[in-house]
Design an enzyme around this catalytic site. Structure first.
Site, mmCIF file in Angstrom:
data_model
loop_
_atom_site.group_PDB
_atom_site.id
_atom_site.type_symbol
_atom_site.label_atom_id
_atom_site.label_comp_id
_atom_site.label_asym_id
_atom_site.label_seq_id
_atom_site.Cartn_x
_atom_site.Cartn_y
_atom_site.Cartn_z
ATOM 1 N N GLU A 1 -23.035 -16.075 30.092
ATOM 2 C CA GLU A 1 -22.429 -15.476 28.895
ATOM 3 C C GLU A 1 -23.426 -15.344 27.741
ATOM 4 O OE1 GLU A 1 -18.800 -17.680 28.239
ATOM 5 O OE2 GLU A 1 -18.068 -17.235 30.238
ATOM 6 N N ASP B 1 -9.838 -13.484 38.437
ATOM 7 C CA ASP B 1 -8.387 -13.707 38.320
ATOM 8 C C ASP B 1 -7.800 -12.482 37.632
ATOM 9 O OD1 ASP B 1 -9.109 -14.327 35.633
ATOM 10 O OD2 ASP B 1 -8.971 -16.479 36.014
ATOM 11 N N GLU C 1 -15.674 -15.068 39.140
ATOM 12 C CA GLU C 1 -14.567 -15.832 38.541
ATOM 13 C C GLU C 1 -13.278 -15.010 38.542
ATOM 14 O OE1 GLU C 1 -15.584 -17.515 34.722
ATOM 15 O OE2 GLU C 1 -17.638 -17.958 35.336
ATOM 16 N N ASN D 1 -24.832 -14.505 34.557
ATOM 17 C CA ASN D 1 -23.382 -14.354 34.796
ATOM 18 C C ASN D 1 -22.696 -14.028 33.477
ATOM 19 O OD1 ASN D 1 -21.127 -14.801 36.675
ATOM 20 N ND2 ASN D 1 -20.634 -16.624 35.457
ATOM 21 N N HIS E 1 -12.555 -11.423 34.976
ATOM 22 C CA HIS E 1 -11.255 -11.912 34.494
ATOM 23 C C HIS E 1 -10.487 -10.680 34.024
ATOM 24 C CE1 HIS E 1 -12.381 -16.123 34.714
ATOM 25 N NE2 HIS E 1 -13.511 -15.843 34.093
HETATM 26 O O1 9MR Z 1 -11.724 -22.899 33.839
HETATM 27 C C1 9MR Z 1 -12.520 -23.570 32.869
HETATM 28 C C2 9MR Z 1 -11.640 -24.416 31.985
HETATM 29 O O2 9MR Z 1 -11.066 -25.497 32.728
HETATM 30 C C3 9MR Z 1 -12.441 -24.953 30.814
HETATM 31 O O3 9MR Z 1 -11.577 -25.616 29.909
HETATM 32 C C4 9MR Z 1 -13.159 -23.834 30.125
HETATM 33 C C5 9MR Z 1 -13.979 -24.309 28.965
HETATM 34 O O4 9MR Z 1 -14.637 -23.280 28.344
HETATM 35 O O5 9MR Z 1 -13.984 -23.161 31.057
HETATM 36 C C6 9MR Z 1 -13.266 -22.547 32.058
HETATM 37 O O6 9MR Z 1 -14.106 -21.822 32.910
HETATM 38 C C7 9MR Z 1 -14.815 -20.751 32.302
HETATM 39 C C8 9MR Z 1 -16.136 -20.600 33.008
HETATM 40 O O7 9MR Z 1 -16.840 -21.820 33.017
HETATM 41 C C9 9MR Z 1 -16.976 -19.517 32.367
HETATM 42 N N1 9MR Z 1 -16.264 -18.284 32.299
HETATM 43 C C10 9MR Z 1 -14.915 -18.341 31.737
HETATM 44 C C11 9MR Z 1 -14.090 -19.408 32.431
HETATM 45 C C12 9MR Z 1 -12.653 -19.425 31.894
HETATM 46 O O8 9MR Z 1 -12.648 -19.740 30.529
#
Ligand code: 9MR
Length: 480
Positions: free
Chosen positions: A174, A281, A279, A215, A251
């Site tokens: 990111e 969904d 990732e 990513n 997402h």
């Molecule tokens: O799914 C993850 C969630 O449990 C955490 O609280 C969150 C914290 O930022 O991160 C989520 O995973 C993220 C991933 O690491 C990076 N891309 C976005 C995902 C969803 O927020």
């Protein structure tokens, strides 16, 4: 990121490949492996195995997995269905280095052991990210040289620990703003763009076998952000930075798979890079109606097809496979149901959409999840008797679809503060005004056209208004 967009365990005969994996896992004799094999995946006997279908197409199908969910139904489905895993949070900087120079690998190691026991690849996620940093780093003040060394030491330590065991690393996560410029993270602000190159070089030096990815999210379509990513990757390549791939988080929202998705993957692949959907969904406004679930099925199918159509797309990872464990409802109130399995670990139409894209066809044995047959339900609620503070109610669910339901949960919201005190023919739990009834082992199946009945005693005061809406396995029912 934040800015983007009971059932009863029942033994089933494992397909040959899954049985082999189970035997392998047992022979490993780790706690994780033993925990995963004994439980049944709650799928129909004829349900396809996504990991095997994907392998036959030269791809992997993976899932994000929290270390706290490696056993029970969650662990058994993760092991049986997915050929790759990503630690949902356990490999992030804040998890592994909570104190400067002091590493905590417990959760990350558990994911690695689970994957090894189940013959799964691992996507490492993630080495350098602006979010989920430990406090000492996020709030600390460091000189530029010191910060660069902190970063490269972290990358080196983590990649070296898992050397040779990680298929793909998300080295930088990111890095971009929505307009395609570089995000003003602590690293960019102090070190400039060169932090990205340094992170990749450190990762390559410590684990030459891992494929190194950048990513991001909202880069799925062509547009300002993915154009910015494209330019960045070209600059890195021009400098000889060891970058192997680009991860597209994907997402999405139902009905909004970008028209340019496949073409966008392809243009990155044409730079000589691997690409992956990392990732996936696809969320919806709740409740999950039959219509929305059908749209979601089409969308999961379209995303899977896009990867299949791009030779250098290595595979797909879903960001959680069950609606029981998904980040979406926490971040997007009123939205959810974003994964291929419902909260009761029943495959949703989306699951069959993935399988169909991967070449599976419904043999008519009751799988299909609405792909071939129809789904639907009607609920009859009867308040049978009532006294000053209590009442007894009876609920009948009719399966009005053409496929059997195997394992069910029925949800409703109490309109006037009622609560369930005891139940029969179902287990009922209540959270606030939301009640959920789950089948028992003997009434898990509802044949097409068939019914099940359960009842309960409840408490009330003031008024005792009947619920006006019910959902079966997340899908709205008509009132019978
Ligand atoms: O799914 C993850 C969630 O449990 C955490 O609280 C969150 C914290 O930022 O991160 C989520 O995973 C993220 C991933 O690491 C990076 N891309 C976005 C995902 C969803 O927020």
């Amino acid at each position: 990121m934040g800015t983007i967009g009971t059932r009863t365990a029942r033994l089933r005969v494992l397909p040959r490949a899954a049985a082999t994996r189970a035997a392998t896992a047992l022979s490993a004799l780790t706690a994780v492996a033993v925990a995963m094999v004994g439980l049944a995946a709650p799928a129909h006997a004829a349900d396809p195995v996504l990991r095997d279908l994907a392998t036959a197409k030269g791809k992997y199908y993976g899932t994000a997995l929290p270390a706290g969910r490696l056993t029970g139904t969650h662990g058994s489905v993760a092991a049986a269905q997915f050929g790759s895993v990503t630690a949902e949070n356990e490999m992030k900087w804040g998890s592994v280095e909570p104190t400067r120079g002091s590493f905590s690998w417990t959760g990350a190691d558990q994911i690695m052991s689970f994957a090894a026991a189940n013959g799964q690849k691992v996507r490492g996620h993630t080495l350098v990210w602006h979010s989920q940093l430990p406090n000492w780093l996020a709030n600390g003040t460091f000189g530029n040289d010191e910060l660069r060394t902190i970063m490269t030491d972290h990358v080196t330590t983590q990649t070296a620990r898992y050397k040779g065991r990680i298929d793909q690393w998300d080295v930088v996560n990111e890095a971009l703003n929505e307009d395609g410029t570089l995000r003003a993270s602590k690293f960019y602000t102090q070190l400039g763009e060169s932090y990205i190159a340094d992170a990749f070089r450190a990762a390559r030096a410590a684990d030459p076998a891992a494929k190194l990815y950048i990513n991001d999210y909202n880069t799925d379509a062509t547009g300002a952000k993915s154009n910015g990513l494209y330019s960045l990757v070209q600059r890195l390549q021009a400098q000889g930075v060891p970058i192997d791939g680009v991860g597209f988080q994907t997402h999405l929202i139902i009905g909004q798979v970008p028209a340019t998705f496949q073409a966008n993957l392809q243009r990155f692949a044409d730079l000589g890079l691997d690409v992956a959907i990392t990732e996936l969904d696809i969320r919806m406004t709740l409740p999950a109606t039959t219509e929305r679930l059908a749209q979601q099925k089409a969308d999961f199918k379209a995303v899977t097809n896009a990867c299949l159509a791009v030779a250098r797309c290595k595979g797909i990872t879903v960001w959680g496979f069950s609606d029981a464990v998904s980040w979406v409802p926490d971040v997007f109130p009123g939205q959810g149901a974003a994964t291929p399995y419902n909260e009761n670990y029943q495959p949703k139409p989306a699951y069959y959409g993935i399988a169909e894209a991967l070449g599976w066809t419904d043999d008519g044995s009751g799988g299909g999840g609405g792909g071939g047959g129809t789904t639907g339900c009607a609920v009859t609620y009867a308040n049978q008797s009532q006294w000053n503070t209590g009442f007894t109610a009876s609920v009948t669910i009719k399966n009005t679809g053409s496929s059997p339901v195997n394992g069910w949960n029925l949800g409703w919201t109490w309109p006037s503060g009622q609560s369930v005190t005891s139940a029969w023919n179902a287990t009922i739990t209540q959270s606030g005004a939301q009640a959920t009834a789950v089948n028992l082992s003997y009434n898990a199946a509802i044949a097409a056209g068939g019914t099940v009945n359960f009842g309960f005693n409840g408490a009330w005061s003031g008024t005792n208004t009947a619920p006006s809406a019910f959902t079966l396995n997340g899908t709205a029912c008509t009132l019978g």
